[in-house]
Design a protein around this motif. Structure first.
Motif, PDB file in Angstrom:
ATOM      1  N   MET A  31      -5.100  -2.325  -3.869  1.00 52.42           N
ATOM      2  CA  MET A  31      -4.195  -1.953  -2.812  1.00 52.42           C
ATOM      3  C   MET A  31      -3.892  -0.558  -2.364  1.00 52.42           C
ATOM      4  SD  MET A  31      -3.335  -4.650  -1.219  1.00 52.42           S
ATOM      5  CE  MET A  31      -2.453  -4.073  -0.062  1.00 52.42           C
ATOM      6  N   TYR A  51      -4.201   7.609  -3.368  1.00 59.01           N
ATOM      7  CA  TYR A  51      -5.241   6.810  -2.636  1.00 59.01           C
ATOM      8  C   TYR A  51      -6.480   6.700  -3.440  1.00 59.01           C
ATOM      9  CZ  TYR A  51      -2.445   7.861   1.508  1.00 59.01           C
ATOM     10  OH  TYR A  51      -1.636   8.298   2.540  1.00 59.01           O
ATOM     11  N   TRP A  88       0.786  -1.127   0.038  1.00 61.88           N
ATOM     12  CA  TRP A  88      -0.123   0.023   0.010  1.00 61.88           C
ATOM     13  C   TRP A  88       0.756   1.203   0.081  1.00 61.88           C
ATOM     14  CZ3 TRP A  88      -0.059   3.304   4.331  1.00 61.88           C
ATOM     15  CH2 TRP A  88      -1.068   4.446   4.231  1.00 61.88           C
ATOM     16  N   LYS A 127      -7.340  -2.849   5.062  1.00 61.59           N
ATOM     17  CA  LYS A 127      -6.259  -3.773   5.246  1.00 61.59           C
ATOM     18  C   LYS A 127      -6.898  -4.964   6.068  1.00 61.59           C
ATOM     19  CE  LYS A 127      -3.942  -0.445   7.125  1.00 61.59           C
ATOM     20  NZ  LYS A 127      -2.810   0.133   7.855  1.00 61.59           N
TER      21      LYS A 127
END
Length: 878
Positions: A486, A457, A446, A491
């Motif tokens: 990702m 993002y 990430w 997560k």
């Protein structure tokens, strides 16, 4: 005459030789007295004088030669380098206090510079041009050059030319030990500056000095010790010394062709002002930031074969990391190779350990040509990234990742809070190595995705998956993980059921997803048929057009969009809240039993877990509030089959508000007073809870103005204020006993209505008759927790300052955006007018009637509470 002199010199030389021969033949005892005339002394050049009888360290490079002469820095700059675009930056090699700056960090963005000459001086110019000429108009280009002349950062007298006059020498000492703020060692967002507001750092030249130089093929480093005195007021004083490496590096002689960014993709960009001829509107244009990715074998690539790139992206990882940490970081970064291989590049990304001097004499973490992942001995628990971009084209030239010591120390808390309900193996003080390895790997996939490769993002990606699939379908989670990208912060499958891992669920991402392949393709896939950036953009737009409307490929970046929550998964926030609340309750009721006294004798770890669990509870409540007031938005171009925005339905708003207001009373399972008494003394959790829920209530009111005019199918601001009034005074109307929370919320609501109706002035300029009224007016006006809903500017400022949830909104992304709105968070405007004052005034009068029957009844505290509200309203409006 000249010929006669030459002949005479020849005869003299010949005569001398003959005499010597004769004397030798006669074996004369008399020694010959003739000697050759002494050669004239060579005149010392200005260049030689600079170094004569001095201690000199010289480092020769292709770009320039650096001489450290005693305490001076002499730069020998080839004339061919004049006018070449360069980059100048500072990076911290060592520092006395890591809270002021991190080792490996470049505190400020690099400068685009070039050397030039004026008269007998070399000048260092800073080029800040943010403009391009879209149609190559020479007239506009000349005008822009006149209006964007590079500024002079420094001027240096030429001291000498080198022996063959191909380079000039000048003294740059002052730039590298002086107080140039653009080359500071202190991070503007350092821990010190964030905690000690108002602290100032003053550089001390008498304690700053040059210590080393190093020149390479296309860059050069100058190392200095820079010392700062810092203070706050008269009480806080300290000294900070940093070992700084200032780097000058050549930018590519031929800039890479920019790839124009499609704003429907999550990219880091360079913004430019695009000027056209013919009085066309000046508009912004955005260059995608990306590495130069070209096939090493173009013919093979054209045949569809997978080839290595000409210049792979190579990361060098600090050997200070443990083998487990280094392995997890490496695997996380290399995950992105799957996306590059899909567009024809094999081993595009590589990770190597720091080489030894024998393996690579030129290696240094400060050498600009090396991408490094550095260990930082800081107590902070985060990672920072600095990516350097060619400001002319958007080409990424270098990236540095700084990993703080406590990053892994804090990670188990997050893993526990999000997954302990589902994974029994993490219900202990120390995480299993395999679990920690996977989470570190995912973190660096990430982190490098959003900060190192030109992407950014995409927090909406995980909203593409149905919440029920993540909750009830183990096969779905095994195949897709938690998110199709990702680039999302998704997560953990925090809505999976209790003991989900035993039941076959996957609770972490599977790696790069379908959306990641799409973004890498749009950013890096070569488009050989395109001859210009504009032609490339047309191809990329077609790739994006083909995905519009498919939730897997949706990108949005709006602060108040319900789908844009960090650590959020699934498409239904209300269901998510209900699922997650049950999981959180299970962990909150049992976590202290899972951690043994032997492993945590002082309850420090359990106290940390308790704080994290409560923080997670606040995050869940915040996501509910965003569902109530948020607007679902889309990045959209003309003719795309999606709307610009969608308002949340009344039913969903109402359900979200009912949940939020039900939780104004903190559940017993959150309090755990018997457990808190075993920990250190801390603020009562219920007090913190009241403050935060009040903040959420207020935030909802300030943001719902955007719903005004949308009709009865939605909650707008006026409808919400009435709802708020009814909910907070529900017990009062029924004559029921008030809880501690009720006193707090009712008092704040009453004061907010007083401030918003303008029966008092926010700045206490208007005061009613009588001392008591004046005192009350000043008290309300000075209370920062009381808002004036009728003031649009105040509401907007308050809304922007509310620390409602996701720290991602405040992270320094390390972007090199210039004048760019691309990718900026969308903020909804406050559209209210002063006509709402009548609403607040009317509620005040109604509120007076609601509390009047109880001002002389019930217990003492309740009577005083109602009497305060009743008499305050009387004094202010009568």
């Amino acid at each position: 005459m000249k010929r006669q002199l030459i002949c005479l010199l020849s005869l003299l030389l010949l005569s001398g030789a003959t005499t010597a021969t004769v004397a030798k033949g006669k074996k004369s005892k008399k020694k010959a007295q003739t000697t050759a005339p002494a050669a004239p002394a060579k005149k010392q050049s200005d260049y030689d004088k600079l170094f004569k009888d001095k201690k000199v360290k010289t480092s020769k490079g292709g770009m320039m030669t650096l001489h450290l002469v005693d305490d001076q820095l002499l730069v020998e700059l080839p004339l061919k380098t004049l006018g070449r675009d360069m980059m100048l930056m500072s990076s911290v090699a060592e520092i006395t206090d890591h809270t002021d700056s991190y080792v490996g960090l470049s505190p400020l963005r690099p400068l685009q510079v070039k050397f030039d000459t004026i008269n007998r001086s070399v000048v260092l110019r800073r080029d800040r041009s943010q403009s391009v000429v879209g149609d190559n108009s020479e007239g506009i280009r000349r005008a822009l050059e006149q209006s964007n002349m590079p500024a002079i950062l420094g001027s240096y007298k030429i001291k000498a030319f080198n022996a063959d006059s191909t380079a000039v020498v000048f003294d740059m000492t002052d730039l590298f030990i002086g107080d140039e703020s653009l080359l500071t060692a202190i991070d503007p967002r350092s821990e010190t500056k964030l905690v000690l507001r108002g602290i100032s750092f003053n550089q001390k030249k008498d304690r700053s000095m040059l210590v080393d130089v190093a020149a390479f093929d296309d860059n050069a480093n100058i190392t200095s010790y820079i010392t700062y005195d810092s203070k706050i007021g008269k009480t806080y004083n300290k000294v900070t010394t940093a070992k700084l490496v200032r780097s000058l590096t050549l930018l590519p002689e031929t800039p890479m062709r920019p790839r124009l960014a499609d704003f429907r993709l999550p990219l880091n960009v360079l913004g430019k002002y695009n000027y056209h001829s013919g009085y066309k509107l000046m508009d912004p244009v955005y260059f995608a930031t990306r590495w130069r990715m070209e096939p090493s074998d173009q013919a093979a690539y054209d045949r569809g074969e997978t080839v290595e790139p000409k210049e792979p992206i190579v990361f060098y990882i600090d050997t200070t990391f443990t083998a487990q940490m280094s392995g997890a970081i490496t695997k996380g970064i290399l995950e992105w190779n799957k996306c590059f291989e899909a567009i024809g590049f094999k081993d595009a990304i590589r990770v190597k350990p720091f080489p030894t001097p024998q393996e690579d004499p030129q290696f240094s973490p400060q050498n600009f040509r090396y991408n490094c992942i550095n260990y930082v001995p800081s107590l902070a628990g985060d990672s920072r990234v600095r990516t350097y971009v060619d400001p002319r084209s958007g080409e990424i030239l270098r990236t540095t990742v700084m990993v703080c010591h406590n990053m892994v120390w804090e990670m188990p808390f997050e893993i526990f809070v999000f997954t302990a309900h589902a994974d029994p193996s993490v219900r202990q003080r120390y995480m299993p190595d395999s679990t920690l390895f996977e989470h570190i790997k995912n973190h660096f996939t990430w982190l490098t995705g959003v900060d190192c490769f030109g992407m950014s993002y995409n927090l909406t990606s995980s909203a593409a998956f149905p919440s029920d699939s993540l909750r009830n379908n183990p096969a779905f989670t095994q195949k897709y993980g938690t998110t199709p990208s990702m680039l999302d912060i998704a997560k953990y499958n925090f809505i999976a059921p209790i003991d989900a891992v035993k039941k076959g669920y996957r609770i972490t991402p599977t790696g790069v997803g379908e959306y990641d392949y799409h973004v890498v393709k749009c950013l890096y896939k070569p488009i050989p048929g395109a001859k210009t950036s504009e032609e490339e953009l047309k191809v990329v737009e077609k790739w994006v057009d083909a995905t519009v409307g498919n939730p897997i490929y949706r990108y949005e970046n709006a602060k108040d969009c319900p789908d844009c929550g960090a650590n959020d998964v699934g498409d239904d926030d209300i269901k998510n809240f209900k699922y997650a609340l049950g999981n959180l309750k299970y962990c909150m009721e049992n976590f202290d039993k899972w951690i043994s006294d032997k492993d945590d004798p002082e309850y420090l770890y359990r106290q940390g877990l308790y704080n994290y669990l409560y923080r997670r509870y606040k995050q869940l409540l915040t996501q509910v509030a965003i569902t109530a007031y948020g607007v679902k938005t889309y990045e959209r171009k003309a003719n795309d089959p999606v709307p610009n925005y969608e308002f949340t339905s009344y039913e969903d708003q109402k359900e979200a508000l009912d949940i939020l207001y039900a939780h104004r009373y903190m559940p017993d399972w959150v309090c755990r007073p018997e457990l808190v008494r075993l920990m250190g003394i801390q603020r009562e959790r219920i007090e913190e809870h009241k403050d935060y829920v009040q903040l959420l209530m207020t935030a909802t009111a300030t943001r719902l103005f955007v719903y005004d005019g949308q009709g009865e199918d939605h909650f707008d601001h006026k409808r919400y204020i009435r709802y708020m009034f009814d909910k907070l005074f529900e017990k009062t109307r029924k004559g029921q006993k008030l809880a501690d929370e009720d006193f707090y919320y009712q008092t704040n609501f009453a004061k907010t209505m007083m401030a918003s109706s303008h029966v008092i002035d926010r700045n206490a300029k208007f005061k009613n008759r009588g001392g008591a009224s004046s005192t009350l007016a000043a008290q309300i006006a000075d209370d920062p927790s009381i808002f004036d809903f009728s003031d649009p500017e105040a509401c907007m400022k308050a809304a922007d300052e509310l620390p409602l949830l996701y720290p991602v909104n405040d992270v320094n992304f390390g972007r090199d955006e210039v004048s760019a709105q691309y990718g900026a968070l969308k903020y909804w405007p406050v559209l209210n007018t002063q006509s709402t004052r009548q609403l607040y005034f009317g509620i005040l009068k109604e509120l007076r009637n609601v509390v009047k029957p109880y001002i002389n009844t019930s217990d003492r505290r309740t009577r005083e509470h109602y009497r305060f509200i009743y008499e305050s309203i009387n004094r202010l409006i009568d």
